[in-house]
Design a protein around this motif. Structure first.
Motif, PDB file in Angstrom:
ATOM      1  N   MET A   1       0.815  -1.211   0.000  1.00 50.80           N
ATOM      2  CA  MET A   1       0.000   0.000   0.000  1.00 50.80           C
ATOM      3  C   MET A   1       0.855   1.269   0.000  1.00 50.80           C
ATOM      4  O   MET A   1       0.506   2.261  -0.617  1.00 50.80           O
ATOM      5  CB  MET A   1      -0.905  -0.037   1.228  1.00 50.80           C
ATOM      6  CG  MET A   1      -2.062   0.908   1.190  1.00 50.80           C
ATOM      7  SD  MET A   1      -3.169   0.601  -0.187  1.00 50.80           S
ATOM      8  CE  MET A   1      -4.334  -0.515   0.521  1.00 50.80           C
ATOM      9  N   GLY A   2       1.949   1.235   0.724  1.00 50.08           N
ATOM     10  CA  GLY A   2       2.898   2.340   0.661  1.00 50.08           C
ATOM     11  C   GLY A   2       2.700   3.409   1.708  1.00 50.08           C
ATOM     12  O   GLY A   2       1.633   3.524   2.314  1.00 50.08           O
ATOM     13  N   PRO A   3       3.752   4.209   1.946  1.00 46.61           N
ATOM     14  CA  PRO A   3       3.786   5.154   3.065  1.00 46.61           C
ATOM     15  C   PRO A   3       2.685   6.214   3.050  1.00 46.61           C
ATOM     16  O   PRO A   3       1.938   6.342   4.024  1.00 46.61           O
ATOM     17  CB  PRO A   3       5.160   5.815   2.944  1.00 46.61           C
ATOM     18  CG  PRO A   3       5.950   4.982   1.993  1.00 46.61           C
ATOM     19  CD  PRO A   3       5.006   4.198   1.167  1.00 46.61           C
ATOM     20  N   ALA A   4       2.554   6.974   1.971  1.00 45.59           N
ATOM     21  CA  ALA A   4       1.622   8.105   2.002  1.00 45.59           C
ATOM     22  C   ALA A   4       0.181   7.644   2.191  1.00 45.59           C
ATOM     23  O   ALA A   4      -0.581   8.267   2.937  1.00 45.59           O
ATOM     24  CB  ALA A   4       1.749   8.939   0.728  1.00 45.59           C
ATOM     25  N   ALA A   5      -0.204   6.543   1.532  1.00 37.22           N
ATOM     26  CA  ALA A   5      -1.586   6.072   1.654  1.00 37.22           C
ATOM     27  C   ALA A   5      -1.899   5.699   3.096  1.00 37.22           C
ATOM     28  O   ALA A   5      -2.973   6.008   3.614  1.00 37.22           O
ATOM     29  CB  ALA A   5      -1.825   4.876   0.730  1.00 37.22           C
ATOM     30  N   ILE A   6      -0.945   5.052   3.774  1.00 40.07           N
ATOM     31  CA  ILE A   6      -1.180   4.646   5.164  1.00 40.07           C
ATOM     32  C   ILE A   6      -1.185   5.879   6.078  1.00 40.07           C
ATOM     33  O   ILE A   6      -1.998   5.981   6.999  1.00 40.07           O
ATOM     34  CB  ILE A   6      -0.143   3.595   5.609  1.00 40.07           C
ATOM     35  CG1 ILE A   6      -0.238   2.370   4.687  1.00 40.07           C
ATOM     36  CG2 ILE A   6      -0.370   3.202   7.062  1.00 40.07           C
ATOM     37  CD1 ILE A   6       0.797   1.300   4.955  1.00 40.07           C
ATOM     38  N   ALA A   7      -0.281   6.835   5.792  1.00 38.23           N
ATOM     39  CA  ALA A   7      -0.265   8.067   6.596  1.00 38.23           C
ATOM     40  C   ALA A   7      -1.597   8.799   6.453  1.00 38.23           C
ATOM     41  O   ALA A   7      -2.105   9.386   7.412  1.00 38.23           O
ATOM     42  CB  ALA A   7       0.896   8.968   6.167  1.00 38.23           C
ATOM     43  N   LEU A   8      -2.179   8.762   5.258  1.00 39.57           N
ATOM     44  CA  LEU A   8      -3.462   9.444   5.056  1.00 39.57           C
ATOM     45  C   LEU A   8      -4.600   8.708   5.753  1.00 39.57           C
ATOM     46  O   LEU A   8      -5.549   9.323   6.239  1.00 39.57           O
ATOM     47  CB  LEU A   8      -3.739   9.615   3.564  1.00 39.57           C
ATOM     48  CG  LEU A   8      -2.919  10.760   2.975  1.00 39.57           C
ATOM     49  CD1 LEU A   8      -2.884  10.713   1.461  1.00 39.57           C
ATOM     50  CD2 LEU A   8      -3.469  12.111   3.444  1.00 39.57           C
ATOM     51  N   ALA A   9      -4.506   7.368   5.811  1.00 40.95           N
ATOM     52  CA  ALA A   9      -5.499   6.612   6.581  1.00 40.95           C
ATOM     53  C   ALA A   9      -5.427   7.041   8.050  1.00 40.95           C
ATOM     54  O   ALA A   9      -6.454   7.280   8.692  1.00 40.95           O
ATOM     55  CB  ALA A   9      -5.232   5.116   6.448  1.00 40.95           C
ATOM     56  N   GLU A  10      -4.207   7.170   8.545  1.00 42.02           N
ATOM     57  CA  GLU A  10      -4.010   7.592   9.934  1.00 42.02           C
ATOM     58  C   GLU A  10      -4.552   9.011  10.147  1.00 42.02           C
ATOM     59  O   GLU A  10      -5.133   9.314  11.175  1.00 42.02           O
ATOM     60  CB  GLU A  10      -2.509   7.518  10.271  1.00 42.02           C
ATOM     61  CG  GLU A  10      -2.148   7.847  11.707  1.00 42.02           C
ATOM     62  CD  GLU A  10      -2.496   6.748  12.704  1.00 42.02           C
ATOM     63  OE1 GLU A  10      -3.224   5.810  12.321  1.00 42.02           O
ATOM     64  OE2 GLU A  10      -2.068   6.850  13.858  1.00 42.02           O
ATOM     65  N   ARG A  11      -4.376   9.852   9.130  1.00 43.35           N
ATOM     66  CA  ARG A  11      -4.855  11.226   9.234  1.00 43.35           C
ATOM     67  C   ARG A  11      -6.367  11.252   9.523  1.00 43.35           C
ATOM     68  O   ARG A  11      -6.838  12.028  10.335  1.00 43.35           O
ATOM     69  CB  ARG A  11      -4.541  11.977   7.928  1.00 43.35           C
ATOM     70  CG  ARG A  11      -5.092  13.407   7.876  1.00 43.35           C
ATOM     71  CD  ARG A  11      -6.185  13.487   6.826  1.00 43.35           C
ATOM     72  NE  ARG A  11      -6.862  14.776   6.860  1.00 43.35           N
ATOM     73  CZ  ARG A  11      -7.885  15.062   7.673  1.00 43.35           C
ATOM     74  NH1 ARG A  11      -8.300  14.162   8.545  1.00 43.35           N
ATOM     75  NH2 ARG A  11      -8.479  16.226   7.649  1.00 43.35           N
ATOM     76  N   TYR A  12      -7.127  10.380   8.848  1.00 47.10           N
ATOM     77  CA  TYR A  12      -8.578  10.367   9.081  1.00 47.10           C
ATOM     78  C   TYR A  12      -8.947   9.613  10.349  1.00 47.10           C
ATOM     79  O   TYR A  12      -9.887   9.978  11.044  1.00 47.10           O
ATOM     80  CB  TYR A  12      -9.310   9.835   7.837  1.00 47.10           C
ATOM     81  CG  TYR A  12      -9.316  10.893   6.771  1.00 47.10           C
ATOM     82  CD1 TYR A  12     -10.267  11.914   6.793  1.00 47.10           C
ATOM     83  CD2 TYR A  12      -8.316  10.939   5.809  1.00 47.10           C
ATOM     84  CE1 TYR A  12     -10.233  12.938   5.860  1.00 47.10           C
ATOM     85  CE2 TYR A  12      -8.281  11.962   4.866  1.00 47.10           C
ATOM     86  CZ  TYR A  12      -9.243  12.955   4.902  1.00 47.10           C
ATOM     87  OH  TYR A  12      -9.195  13.973   4.001  1.00 47.10           O
ATOM     88  N   ASP A  13      -8.191   8.554  10.660  1.00 37.71           N
ATOM     89  CA  ASP A  13      -8.441   7.826  11.909  1.00 37.71           C
ATOM     90  C   ASP A  13      -8.327   8.743  13.123  1.00 37.71           C
ATOM     91  O   ASP A  13      -9.058   8.597  14.094  1.00 37.71           O
ATOM     92  CB  ASP A  13      -7.427   6.691  12.066  1.00 37.71           C
ATOM     93  CG  ASP A  13      -7.878   5.423  11.374  1.00 37.71           C
ATOM     94  OD1 ASP A  13      -8.813   5.513  10.552  1.00 37.71           O
ATOM     95  OD2 ASP A  13      -7.309   4.358  11.659  1.00 37.71           O
TER      96      ASP A  13
END
Ligand code: SF4
Ligand code: FES
Lengths: 128, 252
Positions: free
Chosen positions: B173-185
């Protein structure tokens, strides 16, 4: 439609192209040596449980040059493993104290503190 | 002849012409070395004065749009925020971002990311039916602070170019996509953590990451994707333990 894009190949030695990649691969490799030290400890405990003779022969084996060499190497990798993981922990933990994020140095410091306490306790057990 | 305008630096630019069907080749161009010139300025100079067929992306010239990412001397960089003088006397290598297929010269294809991003549902999910008509969602400065860092991402893809795991396993999935998931979480207005975890708990999700940490190092916006991924791993592990201990409660 044919694919006219260029797909860069993955090189076998990609991990030698950057210092950080190399360190990372070494850190992964260090797990092997951690496993070896666990095995070494299990063998030691087994020797202890089997009595005096087994204990003596364990140390005879452990004193052979190649076992000493492996253990020295394993120790070096263990230090690498410990230091790199301690440095990475603050990134994995978002500890907050009264709303403020705990600084990385505090988390790393606490880990070294913990290591020191455990080491001192073991040293006391063994050396007393 | 020490006049400043005589100072030059060689830019070794990777050229790839899709119609030629040849592997990319480095081509040397001399450009003036001016103190205030960025790598992007050098490329624009080449395009204006030497070879108008050179292809590269850029827009804002101020580190906002995230379109000018390239590998400069092997490091993923925003070329509009990277000064040529830091690479003097040169030559400075300018290559397309690593780990992506190359469309032409310095232009890479980031469709893979565009397909992955919606899978982590980077938008606010509510489990009630409150709508905008009922008024805005309120948030305290502390609540904003909790996710602000992760919301700074400009999708520049430098983190993907730096990640050896993504290079080896394009399904990651890669870094930015996971960071963005965390952003909404972490957003107090959001209720979608559960849905995102379902996607990220898979092998290609957070567990693909082996914590090299390069993504965080190269990120021009200090997003710290590596940190986001490790915290997600903790979440995923807790979830698995809960599912094991309380199999029934862990369902939807
Ligand atoms: S996380 Fe950082 S490096 Fe990655 S795309 Fe976003 S801004 Fe760029
Ligand atoms: S041109 Fe927009 S970030 Fe560089």
């Amino acid at each position: 439609m044919s694919d006219t894009r260029y797909h860069p190949p993955v090189r076998l030695f990609w991990w030698t192209t950057k210092r950080s990649y190399f360190l990372f691969v070494m850190r992964e490799l260090s797990s092997l040596f951690v496993a070896w030290l666990v095995l070494f400890l299990i063998l030691l405990v087994r020797a202890v449980s089997r009595g005096e003779a087994a204990y003596e022969s364990f140390w005879d084996w452990a004193d052979t040059p190649w076992v000493v060499a492996i253990n020295l190497l394993a120790f070096a990798f263990l230090v690498l493993h410990t230091v790199t993981w301690f440095n990475l922990t603050p990134q994995a933990m978002d500890l907050r104290l009264r709303g403020r994020r705990l600084p990385a140095s505090a988390i790393i410091g606490a880990q070294y503190g913990g290591l020191l306490v455990v080491s001192a306790a073991i040293a006391w057990l063994v050396l007393r | 002849m020490t006049d400043e305008s005589d100072d030059n630096i060689t830019m070794r630019v990777t050229r790839y012409r899709p119609d030629k069907n040849d592997p990319p080749v480095p081509v040397d161009y001399g450009v003036p070395l001016r103190k205030e010139w960025t790598v992007l300025d050098g490329l624009n100079h080449i395009k204006a004065e030497q070879d108008e067929s050179l292809a590269f992306r850029w827009s804002c010239r101020m580190g906002i749009c995230g379109s000018c990412g390239m590998n400069v001397d092997g490091e993923p960089r925003l070329t509009c925020a990277t000064f040529l003088s830091d690479y003097a006397p040169g030559p400075v290598r300018v290559e397309p971002l690593a780990n992506f297929p190359v469309v032409k010269d310095l232009v890479v294809d980031i469709n893979d990311f565009m397909e992955k991003l919606p899978r982590v549902k980077p938008w606010i999910i509510r489990d009630d039916d409150v709508t905008e008509i009922d008024g805005e969602y309120l948030q305290t400065p502390e609540e904003l602070d909790a996710y602000k860092q992760f919301s700074m991402c400009i999708n520049c893809m430098l983190c993907y170019a730096a990640c050896p795991v993504y290079g080896l396993d394009p399904d990651f999935m890669g870094p930015a996509a996971i960071a963005l998931a965390e952003r909404y979480d972490l957003d107090s207005r959001d209720h979608g953590a559960r849905e995102r975890l379902d996607v990220l708990i898979e092998h290609e999700g957070v567990w693909g990451c082996t914590f090299v940490g390069e993504c965080t190092r190269v990120c021009p916006k200090h997003v710290d994707p590596a940190g986001a991924i490790q915290r997600y791993k903790v979440k995923a592990a807790k979830e698995s333990v809960m599912a094991f201990l309380l199999p029934r409660a862990a369902g939807r």
